[in-house]
Write a protein that holds these residues in place. Sequence first.
Motif, PDB file in Angstrom:
ATOM      1  N   PHE A  37     -69.067 -29.996  -5.877  1.00 33.69           N
ATOM      2  CA  PHE A  37     -67.989 -28.985  -5.716  1.00 33.69           C
ATOM      3  C   PHE A  37     -68.318 -27.694  -6.301  1.00 33.69           C
ATOM      4  N   ARG A  38     -67.524 -26.724  -6.101  1.00 31.57           N
ATOM      5  CA  ARG A  38     -67.978 -25.352  -6.572  1.00 31.57           C
ATOM      6  C   ARG A  38     -67.045 -24.552  -7.178  1.00 31.57           C
ATOM      7  N   GLN A  39     -67.129 -23.724  -8.041  1.00 32.50           N
ATOM      8  CA  GLN A  39     -66.127 -23.125  -8.562  1.00 32.50           C
ATOM      9  C   GLN A  39     -66.489 -21.451  -8.815  1.00 32.50           C
ATOM     10  N   LYS A  44     -59.457 -22.000  -8.193  1.00 33.74           N
ATOM     11  CA  LYS A  44     -59.587 -23.488  -8.580  1.00 33.74           C
ATOM     12  C   LYS A  44     -60.804 -24.078  -8.008  1.00 33.74           C
ATOM     13  N   ARG A  45     -61.374 -25.170  -8.684  1.00 30.67           N
ATOM     14  CA  ARG A  45     -62.656 -25.867  -8.223  1.00 30.67           C
ATOM     15  C   ARG A  45     -62.501 -26.561  -6.761  1.00 30.67           C
ATOM     16  N   GLU A  46     -63.509 -26.331  -6.124  1.00 27.47           N
ATOM     17  CA  GLU A  46     -62.989 -26.938  -4.523  1.00 27.47           C
ATOM     18  C   GLU A  46     -64.133 -27.799  -4.007  1.00 27.47           C
ATOM     19  N   TYR A  94     -72.260 -24.362  -8.511  1.00 26.86           N
ATOM     20  CA  TYR A  94     -71.990 -25.518  -7.551  1.00 26.86           C
ATOM     21  C   TYR A  94     -72.398 -26.744  -8.718  1.00 26.86           C
ATOM     22  N   TYR A  95     -71.661 -27.818  -8.859  1.00 25.43           N
ATOM     23  CA  TYR A  95     -71.637 -28.897  -9.191  1.00 25.43           C
ATOM     24  C   TYR A  95     -71.661 -30.248  -8.799  1.00 25.43           C
ATOM     25  N   GLY A 110     -60.472 -34.526  -6.081  1.00 25.07           N
ATOM     26  CA  GLY A 110     -61.312 -34.371  -7.341  1.00 25.07           C
ATOM     27  C   GLY A 110     -61.560 -35.233  -8.124  1.00 25.07           C
ATOM     28  N   TRP A 115     -70.232 -35.340 -14.081  1.00 28.06           N
ATOM     29  CA  TRP A 115     -70.617 -34.162 -13.504  1.00 28.06           C
ATOM     30  C   TRP A 115     -71.916 -33.906 -13.760  1.00 28.06           C
TER      31      TRP A 115
END
Length: 125
Positions: A37-39, A44-46, A94-95, A110, A115
């Motif tokens: 995911f990225r933010q 909003k986190r994507e 990026y997570y 999501g 994480w």
Amino acid sequence: QVQLVDSGGGSVQPGGSLRLSCVASGLTLEYYAIGWFRQTPGKKREGVSCISVSGEDTFYADSVKGRFTITRDNAKNTAYLQMNSLKPDDSAFYYCAVRRTTVQAMCAHGNVDHWGQGSQVTVSS
């Protein structure tokens, strides 16, 4: 204790490439879907990309299709996100994440169990 260690972030020029890695410990990765995911601040986190346990099912956000490739190596408890043709809009934190679910449920909605600590990707000239 479950731990996901992100690595591979950095700064590149537009058009460049980076490969993110996520090493899992404290769990058997072969039982989990994994993805990134990225933010960015104020957004909003994507869900960027997710891959199923077998590797046969993948999810890519529309914005990265054709440029990013997700893979996994269950024997190494590791997943990779190869990012090519990077654009400034790809700049984000990026997570990596895991969950025992489908890639659609994980990336599109999501739903995550654990994480990673994340890594910064900056695309700039």
